[in-house]
Design a protein around this motif. Sequence first.
Motif, PDB file in Angstrom:
ATOM      1  N   ARG A 179      31.576  43.057  59.005  1.00  0.00           N
ATOM      2  CA  ARG A 179      31.051  44.420  58.852  1.00  0.00           C
ATOM      3  C   ARG A 179      31.098  44.840  57.382  1.00  0.00           C
ATOM      4  O   ARG A 179      30.147  45.436  56.857  1.00  0.00           O
ATOM      5  CB  ARG A 179      31.851  45.388  59.723  1.00  0.00           C
ATOM      6  CG  ARG A 179      31.426  46.852  59.573  1.00  0.00           C
ATOM      7  CD  ARG A 179      32.288  47.759  60.419  1.00  0.00           C
ATOM      8  NE  ARG A 179      33.721  47.590  60.125  1.00  0.00           N
ATOM      9  CZ  ARG A 179      34.321  48.123  59.056  1.00  0.00           C
ATOM     10  NH1 ARG A 179      33.641  48.843  58.177  1.00  0.00           N
ATOM     11  NH2 ARG A 179      35.619  47.938  58.873  1.00  0.00           N
ATOM     12  N   ARG A 180      32.202  44.514  56.717  1.00  0.00           N
ATOM     13  CA  ARG A 180      32.333  44.883  55.310  1.00  0.00           C
ATOM     14  C   ARG A 180      31.327  44.126  54.436  1.00  0.00           C
ATOM     15  O   ARG A 180      30.816  44.661  53.457  1.00  0.00           O
ATOM     16  CB  ARG A 180      33.767  44.615  54.839  1.00  0.00           C
ATOM     17  CG  ARG A 180      34.738  45.732  55.235  1.00  0.00           C
ATOM     18  CD  ARG A 180      36.121  45.474  54.690  1.00  0.00           C
ATOM     19  NE  ARG A 180      36.892  44.622  55.592  1.00  0.00           N
ATOM     20  CZ  ARG A 180      38.055  44.072  55.267  1.00  0.00           C
ATOM     21  NH1 ARG A 180      38.564  44.250  54.055  1.00  0.00           N
ATOM     22  NH2 ARG A 180      38.707  43.330  56.141  1.00  0.00           N
ATOM     23  N   ARG A 224      28.344  43.300  55.434  1.00  0.00           N
ATOM     24  CA  ARG A 224      27.070  43.990  55.639  1.00  0.00           C
ATOM     25  C   ARG A 224      27.034  45.303  54.846  1.00  0.00           C
ATOM     26  O   ARG A 224      26.017  45.638  54.234  1.00  0.00           O
ATOM     27  CB  ARG A 224      26.832  44.261  57.134  1.00  0.00           C
ATOM     28  CG  ARG A 224      26.578  43.000  57.958  1.00  0.00           C
ATOM     29  CD  ARG A 224      26.037  43.335  59.331  1.00  0.00           C
ATOM     30  NE  ARG A 224      26.976  44.133  60.118  1.00  0.00           N
ATOM     31  CZ  ARG A 224      27.940  43.635  60.887  1.00  0.00           C
ATOM     32  NH1 ARG A 224      28.110  42.321  60.973  1.00  0.00           N
ATOM     33  NH2 ARG A 224      28.746  44.431  61.574  1.00  0.00           N
ATOM     34  N   GLU A 225      28.137  46.034  54.869  1.00  0.00           N
ATOM     35  CA  GLU A 225      28.200  47.296  54.127  1.00  0.00           C
ATOM     36  C   GLU A 225      28.056  47.071  52.624  1.00  0.00           C
ATOM     37  O   GLU A 225      27.505  47.904  51.902  1.00  0.00           O
ATOM     38  CB  GLU A 225      29.521  48.013  54.429  1.00  0.00           C
ATOM     39  CG  GLU A 225      29.623  48.536  55.855  1.00  0.00           C
ATOM     40  CD  GLU A 225      30.988  49.089  56.181  1.00  0.00           C
ATOM     41  OE1 GLU A 225      31.920  48.900  55.368  1.00  0.00           O
ATOM     42  OE2 GLU A 225      31.142  49.709  57.253  1.00  0.00           O
ATOM     43  N   SER A 226      28.547  45.927  52.152  1.00  0.00           N
ATOM     44  CA  SER A 226      28.452  45.592  50.727  1.00  0.00           C
ATOM     45  C   SER A 226      27.139  44.877  50.398  1.00  0.00           C
ATOM     46  O   SER A 226      26.940  44.443  49.253  1.00  0.00           O
ATOM     47  CB  SER A 226      29.629  44.699  50.314  1.00  0.00           C
ATOM     48  OG  SER A 226      30.859  45.361  50.528  1.00  0.00           O
TER      49      SER A 226
END
Length: 260
Positions: free
Chosen positions: A38-39, A41-43
């Motif tokens: 998830r991180r 994707r967020e980055s």
Amino acid sequence: MSTVNTSKINQLLKIQPRGTVLLASWLVDKGYSFDLQRRYRESQWLESIGSGAMIRTGDHVNISGALYSLQTQLGLSTHFGGKSALAMQGKAHYLELSSKRVYLFGTKGENLPTWFIQHNWGTQIEYFSTKFLDSTLGLTEFQVKEFAIKISSPARALMECLYLSSNNEDFTECYELFEPLNNLRPDQVQELLESCTSVKVKRLFLYMAEKAKHSWFEYLNLEKIDLGHGKRSLVENGAYVSKYKITVPKALESNGGTIL
């Protein structure tokens, strides 16, 4: 994002070929937790293309890259087969790989993931779930840019074409595909025919091989191939071939000699 996590994603992207899909379940097995994914994707290291499936941000992934992930990360037998596999190997020159339709084959009982089914790959997919051939036989490696996928060898692809054939036009096209294939390996053909459970495919394959006068046909041991019993009428108002107990299109039987 921490330096450790940045280093970890860099390691992943170095070993994973471009143009392929990264599956969430596979990443977890490799030590990349769902939270870490998830991180990423967020980055904007990764972007989602469907539930449980991601690609490098900005990467272009086509159906070949998706098949690579199905085969290597999920262990599925799904592969390019039939006319698509022949076209990829230059055995069907009038069939374009970039056409709007591709033929995929998989083992009966296997399920394609939702992300694969719902994503727009830019082509119409004809998928056939079958068990008339052993899923491990007659496949070959095909190089696509940075990675390789398994596709049907010419012999298997021909059998897949015959499996789908149902009318005069289909049978005629199959024979046109058959005629140039004069360098098939008889041992591979023998193995495929012995494992094949479709009487229709086996009889048609042998009929066309003999009709085309391919030299490798002479090395087959027909006694080890179960051709079933009784007659098979494949088309209406066709020509009966007594040796293989099949009724084929008259135009096909009159093309290039007769097998009694």
